[in-house]
Scaffold this active site. Structure first.
Site, short mmCIF file in Angstrom:
data_model
loop_
_atom_site.label_atom_id
_atom_site.label_comp_id
_atom_site.label_asym_id
_atom_site.label_seq_id
_atom_site.Cartn_x
_atom_site.Cartn_y
_atom_site.Cartn_z
N ASP A 138 -37.52 22.89 16.24
CA ASP A 138 -36.18 23.14 16.18
C ASP A 138 -35.38 22.25 15.42
O ASP A 138 -34.62 21.48 15.87
CB ASP A 138 -35.79 23.30 17.59
N ARG A 140 -40.02 33.94 11.66
CA ARG A 140 -39.99 35.23 12.63
C ARG A 140 -38.56 35.24 13.14
O ARG A 140 -37.69 34.53 13.04
CB ARG A 140 -41.13 34.67 13.85
N ASP A 188 -40.27 26.72 14.48
CA ASP A 188 -38.97 27.45 14.15
C ASP A 188 -37.78 26.38 13.94
O ASP A 188 -36.78 26.49 14.44
CB ASP A 188 -38.66 27.92 15.57
#
Length: 429
Positions: free
Chosen positions: A256, A347, A283
């Site tokens: 993140d 994703r 991510d």
């Protein structure tokens, strides 16, 4: 750098300067191996389908998702300053005109100055070990490094798994945030949380102000490889407001790294990133914003997580057609991933659907287009998109003629006219 040498016939003039944060030039791009419609696990847009996915559309709307307003925003690159900066931060008071030794103190001064004129904060080379919160209501602000980005470092070590009380003690050991200060409400919103962990408050720089420009800074969450490969969100930068601009930035973490967010879940927040470098393993570019990334390098590393890393995780509002646009960028991976190509381009983030499962038209449905970019070795060529975060919804996209690119029952992650080893379909065994 070896990665740039391998791109020589691809987009060398565009990408060779990305790591330096210079203004890139255009270059010839060879034919793409990507052929529409692709497959259900790797969909490819046709020329006609790709036509709406432009910078103007991603950045050209403001207001609410329910009633967007045409509002073209296409700012020129952020400049270091025009004349003398309004505030200077340095390792010591007085050095090269420095009035502050903390970036937060300079942000507080800019907030108190008020007005609508753009203010500038120059940060002299050095390492500034602290969090920085830029509250809503700050005047238009340009925060920039007065030196090479690699030499102007804003960093702190934060882990989302700690309690709010532990987080508060960690980020405010000597009263950096006090009642009455501009950023006090932001600090309190995290310190008083009743959740077991601090979550997305674990960010080094957090901005809620509109018309913010960041230029020539390295922002690092130095948690890095000190933790296992589990879920350790550790944000370097989180932006929550409209018209946020990043130029020549270096954002480094593992999970993140950069949250391009919209704090008001009903309203559009636009983000423009140019000539920057973003590194992570899970991510590490995510959020709800309508964001454009140009001439930027995204680098997947295996030092903490040796397989299955993911770059993008948008959680776009379900009925809104514009999430992330990746244009003329470089997507690379380190030697570990190149040796065992298991990386994922991205994703969807099915935020908030852990208990219900994905609900078509209700749950966010991440939207992203990677186009006219370089995809280096290290990524899964047959299935470059991972199942959705939160729900593990399998990735599937329509391939039939006349397909609906915003079908709520399918994923909205697409490619168009990319080049590089990972852009090519796998060679049959």
């Amino acid at each position: 750098m070896n990665v740039f040498r391998t791109m020589r016939t691809v987009v060398i003039a565009v990408l060779a300067v990305v790591a330096l944060g210079a203004a890139p030039a255009q270059a010839h791009q060879p034919p793409s191996p990507q052929v529409p419609p692709g497959t259900s696990t790797r969909p490819v847009l046709s020329q006609a389908e790709a036509r709406p996915f432009t910078v103007d559309n991603y950045l050209g709307w403001s207001g609410t998702y329910a009633a967007p307003v045409r509002d073209r925003w296409r700012p020129a690159p952020a400049v270091a300053h025009r004349g003398r900066p309004d505030f200077v931060v340095g390792p010591s008071i007085g050095a090269h005109g420095a009035r502050f030794t903390s970036v937060q103190a300079a942000v507080n001064a800019a907030f108190r100055a008020g007005g609508t004129r753009r203010l500038s904060i120059a940060v002299l080379p050095g390492t500034y070990t602290a969090t920085v919160f830029i509250p809503a209501g700050t005047p238009p602000l340009t925060l920039y490094g007065a030196g090479p980005a690699a030499d102007v470092r804003l960093e702190y070590s934060l882990d989302a798994t700690v309690t709010p009380a532990a987080w508060a003690a960690q980020v405010n050991p000597s009263g950096q945030y006090v009642a009455g200060d501009p950023a006090w409400d932001m600090f309190q919103s995290c310190a008083t949380r009743t959740s077991a962990t601090i979550g997305l408050c674990a960010t080094v720089v957090w901005a809620q102000s509109t018309d913010l420009q960041l230029r020539g800074l390295t922002i690092t969450n130095t948690l890095l490889d000190t933790v296992d490969r589990g879920t350790h969100q550790a944000l370097a930068l989180r932006t929550d407001a409209d018209r946020t601009q990043l130029d020549s930035m270096r954002l480094i973490s593992r999970q993140d790294t950069f949250m391009a967010n919209a704090n008001d879940t009903a309203s559009i927040a636009r983000v423009l990133v140019r000539g920057s470098f973003i590194e992570g393993d899970t991510d590490f570019v995510f959020g709800r914003a309508s964001a454009v990334f140009e001439h930027t390098r995204f680098h997947l590393v295996s030092t903490r997580k040796a397989s299955g890393g993911v770059i993008f995780a948008p959680n776009t509002a379900p009925a809104y057609p514009y999430g992330f646009l990746v244009l003329h960028c470089a997507i690379t991976a380190d030697a570990g991933y190149q040796a065992a190509p298991t990386g994922f381009l991205g994703r969807a983030w099915d935020q908030g659907a852990g208990a219900t499962g994905y609900l078509p038209g209700i749950t966010p449905n991440g939207q992203l287009v990677i186009r006219d970019s370089y995809e280096g070795p290290g990524f899964n060529q047959a299935t470059p998109w991972a199942p959705a975060a939160t729900t593990a919804r399998p990735f599937t996209a329509p391939v039939a003629e006349g397909r609906d690119l915003n079908n709520p029952n399918a994923n909205r992650l697409w490619e168009y006219r990319n080049v590089g080893q990972s852009a090519a379909p796998p060679v049959p065994a």
